[in-house]
Design a protein around this motif. Sequence first.
Motif, PDB file in Angstrom:
ATOM      1  N   PRO A 118       0.826  -1.223   0.000  1.00 33.95           N
ATOM      2  CA  PRO A 118       0.000   0.000   0.000  1.00 33.95           C
ATOM      3  C   PRO A 118       0.851   1.260   0.000  1.00 33.95           C
ATOM      4  O   PRO A 118       1.793   1.387   0.773  1.00 33.95           O
ATOM      5  N   ALA A 119       0.494   2.193  -0.876  1.00 38.75           N
ATOM      6  CA  ALA A 119       1.154   3.505  -0.895  1.00 38.75           C
ATOM      7  C   ALA A 119       0.529   4.450   0.116  1.00 38.75           C
ATOM      8  O   ALA A 119       1.136   5.450   0.489  1.00 38.75           O
ATOM      9  N   PHE A 120      -0.684   4.131   0.558  1.00 36.78           N
ATOM     10  CA  PHE A 120      -1.401   4.986   1.504  1.00 36.78           C
ATOM     11  C   PHE A 120      -2.275   4.088   2.370  1.00 36.78           C
ATOM     12  O   PHE A 120      -3.098   3.328   1.858  1.00 36.78           O
ATOM     13  N   LEU A 121      -2.067   4.140   3.674  1.00 35.24           N
ATOM     14  CA  LEU A 121      -2.840   3.320   4.611  1.00 35.24           C
ATOM     15  C   LEU A 121      -3.149   4.159   5.843  1.00 35.24           C
ATOM     16  O   LEU A 121      -2.229   4.650   6.510  1.00 35.24           O
ATOM     17  N   ILE A 122      -4.431   4.338   6.122  1.00 38.10           N
ATOM     18  CA  ILE A 122      -4.848   5.116   7.297  1.00 38.10           C
ATOM     19  C   ILE A 122      -5.903   4.332   8.076  1.00 38.10           C
ATOM     20  O   ILE A 122      -6.575   3.444   7.540  1.00 38.10           O
ATOM     21  N   GLU A 123      -6.014   4.686   9.349  1.00 39.89           N
ATOM     22  CA  GLU A 123      -7.057   4.144  10.214  1.00 39.89           C
ATOM     23  C   GLU A 123      -7.980   5.289  10.627  1.00 39.89           C
ATOM     24  O   GLU A 123      -7.533   6.267  11.238  1.00 39.89           O
ATOM     25  N   LEU A 124      -9.250   5.174  10.276  1.00 39.52           N
ATOM     26  CA  LEU A 124     -10.226   6.199  10.627  1.00 39.52           C
ATOM     27  C   LEU A 124     -10.817   5.915  12.009  1.00 39.52           C
ATOM     28  O   LEU A 124     -10.812   4.774  12.484  1.00 39.52           O
ATOM     29  N   ALA A 125     -11.338   6.961  12.630  1.00 32.06           N
ATOM     30  CA  ALA A 125     -11.995   6.793  13.922  1.00 32.06           C
ATOM     31  C   ALA A 125     -13.404   6.238  13.778  1.00 32.06           C
ATOM     32  O   ALA A 125     -14.026   5.848  14.761  1.00 32.06           O
ATOM     33  N   THR A 126     -13.914   6.177  12.552  1.00 30.88           N
ATOM     34  CA  THR A 126     -15.269   5.687  12.299  1.00 30.88           C
ATOM     35  C   THR A 126     -15.320   4.163  12.427  1.00 30.88           C
ATOM     36  O   THR A 126     -14.481   3.468  11.836  1.00 30.88           O
ATOM     37  N   PRO A 127     -16.268   3.603  13.152  1.00 25.96           N
ATOM     38  CA  PRO A 127     -16.407   2.135  13.205  1.00 25.96           C
ATOM     39  C   PRO A 127     -16.830   1.595  11.841  1.00 25.96           C
ATOM     40  O   PRO A 127     -17.510   2.268  11.069  1.00 25.96           O
ATOM     41  N   ILE A 128     -16.407   0.399  11.543  1.00 21.57           N
ATOM     42  CA  ILE A 128     -16.746  -0.201  10.263  1.00 21.57           C
ATOM     43  C   ILE A 128     -18.254  -0.386  10.118  1.00 21.57           C
ATOM     44  O   ILE A 128     -18.818  -0.242   9.025  1.00 21.57           O
ATOM     45  N   SER A 129     -18.927  -0.672  11.248  1.00 18.44           N
ATOM     46  CA  SER A 129     -20.388  -0.841  11.193  1.00 18.44           C
ATOM     47  C   SER A 129     -21.084   0.469  10.844  1.00 18.44           C
ATOM     48  O   SER A 129     -22.078   0.489  10.107  1.00 18.44           O
ATOM     49  N   GLY A 130     -20.559   1.591  11.348  1.00 16.79           N
ATOM     50  CA  GLY A 130     -21.143   2.897  11.030  1.00 16.79           C
ATOM     51  C   GLY A 130     -20.965   3.254   9.564  1.00 16.79           C
ATOM     52  O   GLY A 130     -21.871   3.823   8.938  1.00 16.79           O
ATOM     53  N   LEU A 131     -19.816   2.909   8.975  1.00 14.16           N
ATOM     54  CA  LEU A 131     -19.594   3.195   7.561  1.00 14.16           C
ATOM     55  C   LEU A 131     -20.512   2.346   6.684  1.00 14.16           C
ATOM     56  O   LEU A 131     -21.021   2.825   5.669  1.00 14.16           O
ATOM     57  N   GLU A 134     -23.845   4.004   6.618  1.00 11.78           N
ATOM     58  CA  GLU A 134     -23.821   5.211   5.781  1.00 11.78           C
ATOM     59  C   GLU A 134     -23.889   4.845   4.300  1.00 11.78           C
ATOM     60  O   GLU A 134     -24.616   5.471   3.526  1.00 11.78           O
ATOM     61  N   MET A 135     -23.167   3.832   3.901  1.00 13.94           N
ATOM     62  CA  MET A 135     -23.158   3.439   2.500  1.00 13.94           C
ATOM     63  C   MET A 135     -24.477   2.797   2.089  1.00 13.94           C
ATOM     64  O   MET A 135     -24.886   2.888   0.931  1.00 13.94           O
ATOM     65  N   ALA A 136     -25.160   2.149   3.032  1.00  9.10           N
ATOM     66  CA  ALA A 136     -26.465   1.557   2.713  1.00  9.10           C
ATOM     67  C   ALA A 136     -27.522   2.625   2.494  1.00  9.10           C
ATOM     68  O   ALA A 136     -28.488   2.417   1.747  1.00  9.10           O
ATOM     69  N   SER A 137     -27.343   3.790   3.101  1.00  7.73           N
ATOM     70  CA  SER A 137     -28.332   4.862   2.979  1.00  7.73           C
ATOM     71  C   SER A 137     -28.158   5.704   1.724  1.00  7.73           C
ATOM     72  O   SER A 137     -29.069   6.442   1.347  1.00  7.73           O
ATOM     73  N   GLY A 138     -27.002   5.632   1.078  1.00  4.60           N
ATOM     74  CA  GLY A 138     -26.805   6.427  -0.136  1.00  4.60           C
ATOM     75  C   GLY A 138     -25.336   6.726  -0.378  1.00  4.60           C
ATOM     76  O   GLY A 138     -24.447   5.950  -0.003  1.00  4.60           O
ATOM     77  N   LEU A 139     -25.080   7.864  -1.012  1.00  6.31           N
ATOM     78  CA  LEU A 139     -23.712   8.247  -1.356  1.00  6.31           C
ATOM     79  C   LEU A 139     -22.925   8.651  -0.120  1.00  6.31           C
ATOM     80  O   LEU A 139     -23.467   9.249   0.811  1.00  6.31           O
ATOM     81  N   VAL A 140     -21.638   8.322  -0.127  1.00  8.33           N
ATOM     82  CA  VAL A 140     -20.759   8.628   1.002  1.00  8.33           C
ATOM     83  C   VAL A 140     -19.592   9.473   0.497  1.00  8.33           C
ATOM     84  O   VAL A 140     -18.937   9.121  -0.492  1.00  8.33           O
ATOM     85  N   ARG A 141     -19.373  10.589   1.184  1.00  7.28           N
ATOM     86  CA  ARG A 141     -18.251  11.476   0.887  1.00  7.28           C
ATOM     87  C   ARG A 141     -17.392  11.580   2.140  1.00  7.28           C
ATOM     88  O   ARG A 141     -17.864  12.041   3.177  1.00  7.28           O
ATOM     89  N   ILE A 142     -16.155  11.148   2.037  1.00 12.02           N
ATOM     90  CA  ILE A 142     -15.216  11.228   3.163  1.00 12.02           C
ATOM     91  C   ILE A 142     -14.137  12.231   2.802  1.00 12.02           C
ATOM     92  O   ILE A 142     -13.451  12.086   1.780  1.00 12.02           O
ATOM     93  N   PRO A 272     -20.427   8.355  -8.209  1.00 13.70           N
ATOM     94  CA  PRO A 272     -19.824   7.240  -7.468  1.00 13.70           C
ATOM     95  C   PRO A 272     -20.395   7.129  -6.064  1.00 13.70           C
ATOM     96  O   PRO A 272     -20.709   8.133  -5.415  1.00 13.70           O
ATOM     97  N   GLU A 273     -20.537   5.872  -5.593  1.00  8.94           N
ATOM     98  CA  GLU A 273     -21.109   5.655  -4.268  1.00  8.94           C
ATOM     99  C   GLU A 273     -20.185   6.111  -3.151  1.00  8.94           C
ATOM    100  O   GLU A 273     -20.640   6.481  -2.077  1.00  8.94           O
ATOM    101  N   LEU A 274     -18.883   6.081  -3.408  1.00 10.05           N
ATOM    102  CA  LEU A 274     -17.910   6.459  -2.386  1.00 10.05           C
ATOM    103  C   LEU A 274     -16.842   7.347  -3.002  1.00 10.05           C
ATOM    104  O   LEU A 274     -16.266   7.013  -4.043  1.00 10.05           O
ATOM    105  N   SER A 275     -16.599   8.471  -2.367  1.00  5.81           N
ATOM    106  CA  SER A 275     -15.550   9.399  -2.788  1.00  5.81           C
ATOM    107  C   SER A 275     -14.735   9.800  -1.565  1.00  5.81           C
ATOM    108  O   SER A 275     -15.312  10.074  -0.503  1.00  5.81           O
TER     109      SER A 275
END
Length: 281
Positions: A118-131, A134-142, A272-275
């Motif tokens: 990986p050239a870029f690897l980060i850990e977000l504070a958002t739980p995977i279940s919360g993401l 969010e994606m099930a409800s529609g478009l996600v912009r992070i 796109p669904e995720l940006s």
Amino acid sequence: MAKGNSHGDFTSKRHNSFHWTRKVGSDENDDVSSHKPLPLNTKHTSSSSSSSSSNVITPKRKLQSFAVSRLRSVIATLSRARPGNHNTGLGSRVVGTLFGSRRGHVHFSIQKDPNSPPAFLIELATPISGLVKEMASGLVRIALECDKSKEEVEGDEKNGTLRHGGGDKTKTTTTAAVSRRLVEEPIWRTYCNGKKCGFATRRECGEKEKKVLKALEMVSMGAGVLPETEETDGGGGGGGDIMYMRAKFERIVGSRDSEAFYMMNPDSNGAPELSIYLLRI
């Protein structure tokens, strides 16, 4: 008789003059023939002049070769100064992976291809279940934002000064050379659909993360769950099964302080669904 003598004298003078002219012409021809070796001398002169001109050109060639070797040494030094430079050959299409354990946080990695580190690897504070919700409800912009360092701010100010005709170009170039690349920033402020979601932290790819990405090498696109095993245990930062989503992303570079990754979903005809946006301000 006087006239006859004068006529004879005039004739003799013309005769003498005629022969004198021929003699001069013959002398000139003799001189030309006697100077036929001159072309050899001219050739020698031209060769000497060409050798002297080559002597003049040689220092310029030496100077050019020295400048090229100097430039190569500087490039080699800069490449050695950045140990992770071999991982940054990202193009316009990259592989993006979101993964994390059910009770852990979201990890996001960007790779050139599924087999590359990986050239870029980060850990977000958002739980995977919360993401996932969010994606099930529609478009996600992070949006991930970070602050410029003091040196970078000073460099931008000096660049602005140079554009107006002042400042020291040497100092500005030195400041720009030490600025880190955008994907090397350690701390990011996180916003998900406009809501602040804590901070994200850049991570080095450890053994657990490598095992998760290794298990997903054969997955080009899709979402699922990796069962908890000895290989993937703890790879998502927590425990239990690891949820993942992998897709191709289109990478857009706005400047050295802004990049965007748009998920390419062939089943979606709209946006796109995720940006994911990276901004340095």
